[in-house]
Motif scaffolding. Sequence first.
Motif, PDB file in Angstrom:
ATOM      1  N   ALA A 107       0.847  -1.198   0.000  1.00 33.99           N
ATOM      2  CA  ALA A 107       0.000   0.000   0.000  1.00 33.99           C
ATOM      3  C   ALA A 107       0.875   1.238   0.000  1.00 33.99           C
ATOM      4  CB  ALA A 107      -0.929   0.005   1.211  1.00 33.99           C
ATOM      5  N   ALA A 108       0.421   2.272  -0.690  1.00 36.94           N
ATOM      6  CA  ALA A 108       1.133   3.549  -0.725  1.00 36.94           C
ATOM      7  C   ALA A 108       0.160   4.644  -1.090  1.00 36.94           C
ATOM      8  CB  ALA A 108       2.287   3.516  -1.730  1.00 36.94           C
ATOM      9  N   ASP A 109       0.248   5.770  -0.404  1.00 34.27           N
ATOM     10  CA  ASP A 109      -0.616   6.891  -0.758  1.00 34.27           C
ATOM     11  C   ASP A 109      -0.081   7.567  -2.015  1.00 34.27           C
ATOM     12  OD1 ASP A 109       1.603   8.118   0.743  1.00 34.27           O
ATOM     13  OD2 ASP A 109       0.427   9.957   0.545  1.00 34.27           O
ATOM     14  N   ALA A 260      -5.869   1.826   8.742  1.00 37.66           N
ATOM     15  CA  ALA A 260      -4.593   2.398   9.163  1.00 37.66           C
ATOM     16  C   ALA A 260      -4.290   3.698   8.427  1.00 37.66           C
ATOM     17  CB  ALA A 260      -3.476   1.379   8.927  1.00 37.66           C
ATOM     18  N   TYR A 261      -4.551   3.738   7.132  1.00 35.71           N
ATOM     19  CA  TYR A 261      -4.263   4.948   6.355  1.00 35.71           C
ATOM     20  C   TYR A 261      -5.248   6.073   6.661  1.00 35.71           C
ATOM     21  CZ  TYR A 261      -0.378   3.476   3.435  1.00 35.71           C
ATOM     22  OH  TYR A 261       0.870   3.106   2.998  1.00 35.71           O
ATOM     23  N   VAL A 262      -6.482   5.726   6.982  1.00 32.85           N
ATOM     24  CA  VAL A 262      -7.436   6.765   7.384  1.00 32.85           C
ATOM     25  C   VAL A 262      -6.949   7.458   8.653  1.00 32.85           C
ATOM     26  CG1 VAL A 262      -9.744   7.172   8.285  1.00 32.85           C
ATOM     27  CG2 VAL A 262      -9.441   5.766   6.254  1.00 32.85           C
ATOM     28  N   VAL A 275      -5.151   5.845  -1.529  1.00 33.25           N
ATOM     29  CA  VAL A 275      -4.183   4.777  -1.300  1.00 33.25           C
ATOM     30  C   VAL A 275      -4.222   3.822  -2.481  1.00 33.25           C
ATOM     31  CG1 VAL A 275      -3.361   3.003   0.283  1.00 33.25           C
ATOM     32  CG2 VAL A 275      -4.622   4.952   1.172  1.00 33.25           C
ATOM     33  N   GLU A 276      -3.046   3.468  -2.972  1.00 35.81           N
ATOM     34  CA  GLU A 276      -2.929   2.486  -4.044  1.00 35.81           C
ATOM     35  C   GLU A 276      -2.539   1.137  -3.430  1.00 35.81           C
ATOM     36  OE1 GLU A 276      -0.300   1.661  -8.111  1.00 35.81           O
ATOM     37  OE2 GLU A 276       0.174   3.342  -6.784  1.00 35.81           O
ATOM     38  N   PHE A 277      -3.361   0.117  -3.665  1.00 36.76           N
ATOM     39  CA  PHE A 277      -3.101  -1.225  -3.152  1.00 36.76           C
ATOM     40  C   PHE A 277      -2.676  -2.130  -4.305  1.00 36.76           C
ATOM     41  CE2 PHE A 277      -6.123   0.416   0.014  1.00 36.76           C
ATOM     42  CZ  PHE A 277      -5.440   0.121   1.187  1.00 36.76           C
ATOM     43  N   SER A 278      -1.658  -2.939  -4.019  1.00 37.36           N
ATOM     44  CA  SER A 278      -1.243  -3.983  -4.959  1.00 37.36           C
ATOM     45  C   SER A 278      -1.198  -5.301  -4.207  1.00 37.36           C
ATOM     46  CB  SER A 278       0.133  -3.671  -5.551  1.00 37.36           C
ATOM     47  OG  SER A 278       0.099  -2.506  -6.334  1.00 37.36           O
ATOM     48  N   VAL A 279      -1.972  -6.277  -4.673  1.00 37.61           N
ATOM     49  CA  VAL A 279      -2.006  -7.605  -4.077  1.00 37.61           C
ATOM     50  C   VAL A 279      -1.302  -8.563  -5.035  1.00 37.61           C
ATOM     51  CG1 VAL A 279      -3.444  -9.457  -3.193  1.00 37.61           C
ATOM     52  CG2 VAL A 279      -4.169  -7.075  -2.906  1.00 37.61           C
ATOM     53  N   PHE A 290      -8.258   3.392  -2.869  1.00 40.55           N
ATOM     54  CA  PHE A 290      -9.158   3.772  -1.781  1.00 40.55           C
ATOM     55  C   PHE A 290      -8.951   5.257  -1.506  1.00 40.55           C
ATOM     56  CE2 PHE A 290      -9.834   4.391   2.833  1.00 40.55           C
ATOM     57  CZ  PHE A 290     -11.197   4.105   2.881  1.00 40.55           C
ATOM     58  N   SER A 291     -10.035   6.037  -1.511  1.00 38.40           N
ATOM     59  CA  SER A 291      -9.927   7.480  -1.342  1.00 38.40           C
ATOM     60  C   SER A 291      -9.732   7.867   0.110  1.00 38.40           C
ATOM     61  CB  SER A 291     -11.188   8.165  -1.885  1.00 38.40           C
ATOM     62  OG  SER A 291     -11.325   7.944  -3.281  1.00 38.40           O
ATOM     63  N   LEU A 292      -8.850   8.858   0.317  1.00 42.08           N
ATOM     64  CA  LEU A 292      -8.637   9.459   1.634  1.00 42.08           C
ATOM     65  C   LEU A 292      -9.066  10.909   1.580  1.00 42.08           C
ATOM     66  CD1 LEU A 292      -5.047   8.084   2.421  1.00 42.08           C
ATOM     67  CD2 LEU A 292      -7.221   7.198   3.276  1.00 42.08           C
ATOM     68  N   LYS A 293      -8.957  11.592   2.709  1.00 43.75           N
ATOM     69  CA  LYS A 293      -9.312  13.007   2.736  1.00 43.75           C
ATOM     70  C   LYS A 293      -8.319  13.790   1.866  1.00 43.75           C
ATOM     71  CE  LYS A 293      -8.635  15.189   6.540  1.00 43.75           C
ATOM     72  NZ  LYS A 293      -8.650  15.603   7.949  1.00 43.75           N
ATOM     73  N   ALA A 294      -8.810  14.848   1.254  1.00 42.16           N
ATOM     74  CA  ALA A 294      -8.011  15.587   0.283  1.00 42.16           C
ATOM     75  C   ALA A 294      -7.481  16.901   0.852  1.00 42.16           C
ATOM     76  CB  ALA A 294      -8.832  15.870  -0.970  1.00 42.16           C
ATOM     77  N   ASP A 295      -7.608  17.130   2.168  1.00 40.30           N
ATOM     78  CA  ASP A 295      -7.091  18.387   2.708  1.00 40.30           C
ATOM     79  C   ASP A 295      -5.891  18.118   3.593  1.00 40.30           C
ATOM     80  OD1 ASP A 295      -8.390  17.077   4.701  1.00 40.30           O
ATOM     81  OD2 ASP A 295      -9.649  18.768   5.311  1.00 40.30           O
TER      82      ASP A 295
END
Length: 295
Positions: A107-109, A260-262, A275-279, A290-295
Motif C-alpha cells: 500500500a502507498a498513498d 490504518a491509512y485513514v 491509497v494504491e493497493f497492490s495484491v 481507496f480514497s482518503l481526505k483531500a485536505d
Amino acid sequence: LFQSCTPEQRHCRASPHTHYSYSRFTTMAPNQPTFLPVMANSEGPVYATTDIVSDGRKDDRATTSSGVAGSDYHPHGVPAIQHGFSPYEFNGGTVAAVAGEDYVVIAADTRLSSGYEILSRNTSKQHTLTTKCILASAGCKTDVEQLQSVLDIYMKMYEHNHRKSMSTPSVAQLLGNTLYRKRFFPYYAFNVMGGLDPQGQGAVYSYDAIGSFERTQVSATGSGQAYIIPFLDNVIGNRNRLQEKPNLSAAEVVELLKDAYVSCGERDIYTGDQVEFSVITAAGIEKSYFSLKAD
C-alpha cells in the motif's frame, strides 16, 4: 568604485581612522561610511564596502537594533548572511507492506508534497520490478526515480544474461547492494519491497538508507511510519496479545490497511488523497484504490 570617488572620498577610503561626515551622498548602509553607494540584486540592497578591518572598537555613529548608539562597528555593512544548499527534498508519503502465506499486500498513498504545498494528488509510489515483486518508496521524488531507473537497468541485464526474471530474494539483495554503493551520498528514499519467494510464500523486506535490510512480515516507512507500524504490529503481527495469531486473507489485510491509512491521514499532512493497493499472488498483481481526505 575607487576611481569614481572624489579626492576627499579616496582619502576617506584609504584612511581607516578618518571620521566620515559625507551625509550628502547616497543612502548609507548600516554602520558604513556615507559615501558608499547602494547596489541592488535579486536578494535586496547590497552596499559597497571598504577595506577597513574592524578592531572591536565602538563607533558613535552606529546604533543597535534598539536604537542605542555605540554598538560594534561593522565595516562591511550588514552582518553576513549564510547561504546553504541541500540536494535533498522530502516529498512525503507513506508506504506499507504485509506478507501472507501465499500473497503480499503493498500500500502507498498518492500525495506528492513539498513543505506545505501539494504538488500532485495522483503520484504512484509503487514500482513493479518483476511479475512477483514490487518496490514502494517514499522520500525525495527525484532520488526515488533515479533508484528505480538504476534497478530497471540491472533487471534487464539479468534477463538478457540468464533468460529469466530475477527471484524476489535476489532483487532484495540487489536493492541492498545498490543502496550500499551510494552510502557516502545516499539516495533519499525510504524503501519497502514485497513479493513472492521461490516457494510461493509472501516476503516483505525493510531497508534503511544505506542498504541494510531484513525480511519481515510487516513493514512501513515514510512520513506516516510512526502511525502505521504500531497498528500493524498489534493487529497483524499480534504483538503483546494472548489470543492466537489470526490467519488473515489478502482481502482482510486490505481492509485493515484502509483503516490504518485513514488514521494516518488525520495526523500526517503528507499522507492523503488516496491509497494504491497492490495484491501479489501466484495469479499476478491486482491493483485497487481507496480514497482518503483531500485536505
